[in-house]
Design an enzyme around this catalytic site. Structure first.
Site, mmCIF file in Angstrom:
data_model
loop_
_atom_site.group_PDB
_atom_site.id
_atom_site.type_symbol
_atom_site.label_atom_id
_atom_site.label_comp_id
_atom_site.label_asym_id
_atom_site.label_seq_id
_atom_site.Cartn_x
_atom_site.Cartn_y
_atom_site.Cartn_z
ATOM 1 N N CYS A 124 39.426 46.788 17.560
ATOM 2 C CA CYS A 124 40.697 47.226 18.133
ATOM 3 C C CYS A 124 41.879 46.397 17.642
ATOM 4 O O CYS A 124 43.020 46.766 17.829
ATOM 5 C CB CYS A 124 40.637 47.160 19.661
ATOM 6 S SG CYS A 124 39.407 48.260 20.367
ATOM 7 N N SER A 179 30.254 50.949 27.607
ATOM 8 C CA SER A 179 30.791 51.891 26.622
ATOM 9 C C SER A 179 29.633 52.522 25.856
ATOM 10 O O SER A 179 28.796 51.813 25.289
ATOM 11 C CB SER A 179 31.727 51.149 25.652
ATOM 12 O OG SER A 179 32.306 52.034 24.725
ATOM 13 N N HIS A 220 29.264 54.282 23.011
ATOM 14 C CA HIS A 220 29.053 54.209 21.559
ATOM 15 C C HIS A 220 28.502 52.863 21.116
ATOM 16 O O HIS A 220 28.030 52.728 19.985
ATOM 17 C CB HIS A 220 30.347 54.543 20.799
ATOM 18 C CG HIS A 220 31.400 53.485 20.812
ATOM 19 N ND1 HIS A 220 32.353 53.399 21.804
ATOM 20 C CD2 HIS A 220 31.661 52.481 19.958
ATOM 21 C CE1 HIS A 220 33.151 52.385 21.542
ATOM 22 N NE2 HIS A 220 32.754 51.799 20.433
#
Length: 331
Positions: free
Chosen positions: A282, A166, A168
């Site tokens: 999340c 990922s 970021h």
């Protein structure tokens, strides 16, 4: 990314502008692979969660197996997966249980390279237990899926058949990631773009930003040294209660306060200018006990007082010192 936004065309379009965008996309793909030291295939995605959906949904394997401490995105992508427990305060899945699960038919096994809530290194390059685990999976004709969202761009990639990254997490833009696949023959295609393995037009500015971020450097380019980060971890652990499961990375620390709840800590530290979390980002807004800490064997009362403190490439030594002082004042 600004250069990518100027290349406005769809990379799949056959006209000249489309071909120019395609050339830039393929250049970014090769730069990312080179930076990560990956010689297999790369499928661009919208992030790690989508990459997990593709890997767990399309892998040419009859069954899905996951460790109990995986990110929530893994469980959403494979809700019917067999879950392998982690011995209390351990750093690897129960190998006997994994062997039994692998013996029930060809499977794909998902395991985090670096746990996102505790900083535990679970699939570490060069470690004997990681190499032995990969051999165990392959000896059973299984596939090893490594979730490297927290480690890619910081540590070398582990030996795995598929790897999730990922952008970021290593200073790149939000909304771009990739699934690294040793060979496309391991996946069932689903039509669309990315050679038929992903729906939707590619995010060209994101891909170019992802490549640039990787080329900007790994942990050695950070504003803090590894020794400064590890000393910081020891400092906050000494003041509170360190949650240590095994080999520890130098940019994610789990620490418990003696009396204050995690949610109250988030509010107090936010007011002091610090952004920390309880659990993964999340799921931290759910106010539920961390499933990961529970799976690691952390007692309920300790888990309820535990926060995750993570450091980034721009975190300065002065910020570490300020946080340690703020944490000490809360203790």
């Amino acid at each position: 990314m600004e250069e990518g936004f100027r290349l406005w065309a769809n990379p799949s379009s056959p006209h000249a502008e489309g071909r120019k965008a395609r050339a830039a996309l393929e250049d970014a793909r090769e730069r990312i692979k080179r930076s990560l030291g990956w010689d297999g295939e790369l499928i661009f995605t919208s992030g790690a969660s989508e990459a997990l959906w593709i890997a767990l949904g399309r892998a040419k394997a009859k069954r899905r197996i996951v460790s109990a401490v995986e990110h929530d995105a893994v469980f959403r992508a494979a809700p019917d997966a067999e879950v392998i427990p982690i011995p209390p305060f351990g750093a690897e899945p129960d190998r006997e249980a994994l062997g039994e699960a692998l013996g029930r038919g060809k499977a794909i096994f998902a395991l985090q390279s670096l746990n996102s809530e505790t900083g535990t290194r679970m699939l570490d390059v060069g470690s004997e237990h990681s190499q032995d685990l990969a051999r165990q999976v392959r000896a059973a004709s299984g596939l090893l899926l490594a979730d490297c969202s927290q480690s890619a761009g910081k540590r070398p990639l582990p030996d795995a058949d598929m790897i999730v990254v990922s952008a970021h997490k290593f200073g790149g833009p939000i909304g771009i990631g990739a699934l690294l696949v040793r060979d496309f023959s391991l996946l069932e295609p689903g039509g669309g773009h990315e050679r038929g393995y992903r729906q939707g037009t590619e995010n060209l500015p994101g891909a170019m930003g992802m490549a640039a971020a990787l080329e900007a450097g790994g942990l050695d380019s950070w504003a803090t040294s590894e020794s400064e980060r590890l000393d910081f971890g020891q400092t906050i652990w000494a003041a509170g209660e360190g949650i240590v499961m095994g080999p520890q990375c130098s940019h994610i620390f789990a620490v418990a306060h003696p009396t204050i709840s995690a949610q109250a800590l988030l509010i107090r530290l936010d007011a002091m200018g610090f952004a920390v979390s309880a659990g993964s980002a999340c799921s931290s807004g759910t106010l539920k006990k961390s499933r990961v800490l529970d799976a690691f064997g952390v007692p309920d009362d300790v888990a309820a007082r535990t926060i995750r403190v993570s450091l980034g490439w721009s975190t300065t030594p002065e910020e570490l010192e300020r946080f340690a002082e703020a944490w000490g004042s809360l203790i």
